[in-house]
Motif scaffolding. Structure first.
Motif, mmCIF file in Angstrom:
data_model
loop_
_atom_site.group_PDB
_atom_site.id
_atom_site.type_symbol
_atom_site.label_atom_id
_atom_site.label_comp_id
_atom_site.label_asym_id
_atom_site.label_seq_id
_atom_site.Cartn_x
_atom_site.Cartn_y
_atom_site.Cartn_z
ATOM 1 N N VAL A 243 0.882 -1.283 0.222
ATOM 2 C CA VAL A 243 0.023 0.017 -0.170
ATOM 3 C C VAL A 243 0.781 1.434 -0.005
ATOM 4 O O VAL A 243 1.865 1.261 0.611
ATOM 5 C CB VAL A 243 -0.828 0.122 1.363
ATOM 6 N N THR A 244 0.404 2.163 -0.969
ATOM 7 C CA THR A 244 1.194 3.642 -0.994
ATOM 8 C C THR A 244 -0.004 4.413 -0.589
ATOM 9 O O THR A 244 -0.956 4.804 -0.949
ATOM 10 C CB THR A 244 1.932 3.934 -2.201
ATOM 11 N N PHE A 245 0.642 5.556 0.303
ATOM 12 C CA PHE A 245 -0.175 6.732 0.759
ATOM 13 C C PHE A 245 0.300 7.837 -0.061
ATOM 14 O O PHE A 245 1.384 8.515 0.146
ATOM 15 C CB PHE A 245 -0.297 6.745 2.195
ATOM 16 N N LEU A 246 -0.529 8.273 -1.120
ATOM 17 C CA LEU A 246 -0.092 9.445 -1.966
ATOM 18 C C LEU A 246 -0.658 10.931 -1.268
ATOM 19 O O LEU A 246 -1.796 11.034 -1.170
ATOM 20 C CB LEU A 246 -0.608 9.306 -3.293
ATOM 21 N N PRO A 247 0.369 11.822 -1.255
ATOM 22 C CA PRO A 247 -0.305 13.043 -0.791
ATOM 23 C C PRO A 247 -1.139 13.878 -1.570
ATOM 24 O O PRO A 247 -0.942 13.496 -2.973
ATOM 25 C CB PRO A 247 1.199 14.068 -0.379
ATOM 26 N N LYS A 248 -1.705 14.940 -1.361
ATOM 27 C CA LYS A 248 -2.749 15.594 -2.297
ATOM 28 C C LYS A 248 -2.339 17.108 -2.091
ATOM 29 O O LYS A 248 -1.752 17.391 -1.233
ATOM 30 C CB LYS A 248 -4.292 15.314 -2.098
ATOM 31 N N LEU A 249 -2.556 17.896 -3.259
ATOM 32 C CA LEU A 249 -2.614 19.392 -3.127
ATOM 33 C C LEU A 249 -4.199 19.604 -3.115
ATOM 34 O O LEU A 249 -5.097 19.204 -3.241
ATOM 35 C CB LEU A 249 -1.947 19.752 -4.436
ATOM 36 N N GLU A 250 -4.025 21.150 -2.677
ATOM 37 C CA GLU A 250 -5.058 22.017 -2.360
ATOM 38 C C GLU A 250 -4.995 23.049 -2.956
ATOM 39 O O GLU A 250 -3.896 23.742 -2.839
ATOM 40 C CB GLU A 250 -5.957 21.907 -0.818
ATOM 41 N N ALA A 251 -5.836 23.757 -3.616
ATOM 42 C CA ALA A 251 -6.122 25.022 -4.151
ATOM 43 C C ALA A 251 -7.278 25.864 -3.806
ATOM 44 O O ALA A 251 -8.346 25.285 -3.638
ATOM 45 C CB ALA A 251 -5.942 24.995 -5.742
ATOM 46 N N VAL A 252 -6.888 27.096 -3.150
ATOM 47 C CA VAL A 252 -7.808 27.871 -2.734
ATOM 48 C C VAL A 252 -8.028 29.049 -3.488
ATOM 49 O O VAL A 252 -7.153 29.937 -3.479
ATOM 50 C CB VAL A 252 -7.890 28.175 -1.092
ATOM 51 N N GLN B 140 -3.181 19.289 4.061
ATOM 52 C CA GLN B 140 -2.944 18.412 5.133
ATOM 53 C C GLN B 140 -4.124 17.468 5.541
ATOM 54 O O GLN B 140 -5.456 17.925 5.518
ATOM 55 C CB GLN B 140 -2.940 19.512 6.380
ATOM 56 N N GLY B 141 -3.621 16.189 5.962
ATOM 57 C CA GLY B 141 -4.793 15.312 6.377
ATOM 58 C C GLY B 141 -5.146 14.551 5.222
ATOM 59 O O GLY B 141 -6.081 13.682 5.448
ATOM 60 N N GLN B 142 -4.680 14.879 3.943
ATOM 61 C CA GLN B 142 -5.537 14.227 2.960
ATOM 62 C C GLN B 142 -4.560 13.389 1.932
ATOM 63 O O GLN B 142 -3.401 13.843 1.855
ATOM 64 C CB GLN B 142 -6.093 15.357 1.828
ATOM 65 N N HIS B 143 -4.898 12.300 1.686
ATOM 66 C CA HIS B 143 -3.929 11.369 0.734
ATOM 67 C C HIS B 143 -5.017 10.111 0.196
ATOM 68 O O HIS B 143 -5.958 10.009 0.615
ATOM 69 C CB HIS B 143 -2.987 10.678 1.742
ATOM 70 N N ALA B 144 -4.232 9.605 -0.768
ATOM 71 C CA ALA B 144 -4.896 8.598 -1.336
ATOM 72 C C ALA B 144 -4.138 7.217 -1.063
ATOM 73 O O ALA B 144 -2.898 7.017 -1.110
ATOM 74 C CB ALA B 144 -4.888 8.804 -2.827
ATOM 75 N N GLU B 145 -5.014 6.346 -0.735
ATOM 76 C CA GLU B 145 -4.750 4.905 0.064
ATOM 77 C C GLU B 145 -4.637 4.101 -1.510
ATOM 78 O O GLU B 145 -5.547 3.785 -1.813
ATOM 79 C CB GLU B 145 -5.301 4.460 0.870
ATOM 80 N N VAL B 146 -3.513 3.582 -1.966
ATOM 81 C CA VAL B 146 -3.365 2.939 -3.168
ATOM 82 C C VAL B 146 -2.602 1.854 -3.240
ATOM 83 O O VAL B 146 -1.508 1.738 -2.570
ATOM 84 C CB VAL B 146 -2.669 3.942 -4.449
ATOM 85 N N TYR B 147 -3.206 0.673 -3.673
ATOM 86 C CA TYR B 147 -2.661 -0.713 -3.497
ATOM 87 C C TYR B 147 -1.779 -0.870 -4.776
ATOM 88 O O TYR B 147 -2.568 -0.897 -5.910
ATOM 89 C CB TYR B 147 -3.476 -1.655 -2.857
#
Length: 256
Positions: free
Chosen positions: A87-96, A219-226
């Protein structure tokens, strides 16, 4: 078996449906434990956008993306059943922009809205001015995972840590940057309007002249990818693009 109820997304789903059922899993549309995204990179982005809190298993569509023996349908699904997929936890970006927010797994870009008119903008990094005024098509930020996508096509490079800042078709000589993952990038539009775009989402946010977009790691956002390593396998890539890797093909065929 960790995942018994799965949601199947993508195209040519009949190619994998029976293989999933044969292994004792149930294909459902609700109350599922895992999303199997059958297709390509875009299908993974789509599945994460629609179901952000569910684990994902991306699988290449064999009709358009041939797979090596280690990552064929049977091999991947057998590894899933045996709970052997990493399993890999991929970080995400946010734009506001003002009160509106977008999330991205790959990248977020601010593009020119009018194709015949370039975007004119200013860039600040952690509230320090980096570029006073740039004229170009777009500017954006990519994750490590996204560095192999649009970022790579712009910069002809990838990176392994942090976040990447890229400038598309700028009239000035300006350096692309790899920043600390905690950095914040502000883009101030001088001449617009512009469009804020996240990954391959059909949703776009218009940013008018004098508008400001903030892009940072979510922050606190990621994708759980197998099985991500298999999905990005270099051997599979050789099979998909043989003209790009003629030397590798000769070696694999034992003809060197």
């Amino acid at each position: 078996m960790k995942f018994k109820r799965v949601k199947l997304m993508g195209k040519n789903l009949d190619d994998v449906r029976s293989k999933i059922l044969e292994r004792g899993m149930e294909i459902v549309d609700e109350d599922f434990d895992l999303v199997i995204a059958h297709g390509g990179d875009g299908t993974l982005l789509w599945s994460e956008r629609d179901y952000p809190n569910k684990p994902k298993l991306p699988m290449r569509d064999a009709r358009t993306a041939p797979q090596c023996q280690q990552h064929c349908y049977d091999a991947v699904l057998d590894a899933l059943v045996r709970d052997e997929l990493e399993v890999t936890f991929l970080p995400k970006l946010e734009a506001v922009y003002q009160s509106r927010r977008m999330l991205a797994l790959n990248d977020i870009f601010v593009h020119n809205l009018e194709r015949a008119s370039a975007l004119r903008y200013q860039v600040l990094i952690d509230d320090e001015l980096y570029a006073n005024e740039i004229v170009g098509d777009s500017v954006g930020v990519a994750t490590v995972h996204g560095s192999t996508a649009y970022y790579r096509s712009i910069t002809q490079s990838i990176f392994r840590v942090g976040i990447g800042l890229a400038f598309s078709n700028s009239t000035e000589e300006i350096n692309h940057l790899v920043l600390n993952e905690n950095s914040e990038v502000k883009i101030r539009v001088f001449r617009g309007p512009a469009l804020m775009i996240a990954d391959n989402s059909p949703e776009m946010i218009e940013v008018p002249e004098h508008g400001e977009v903030l892009i940072r790691t979510a922050q606190g956002q990621h994708a759980e990818v197998y099985g991500l390593k298999g999905f990005m396998c270099p051997e599979c890539r050789v099979l998909r693009h043989p003209n790009k890797y003629p030397f590798r093909i000769l070696v694999d065929d034992g003809q060197q």
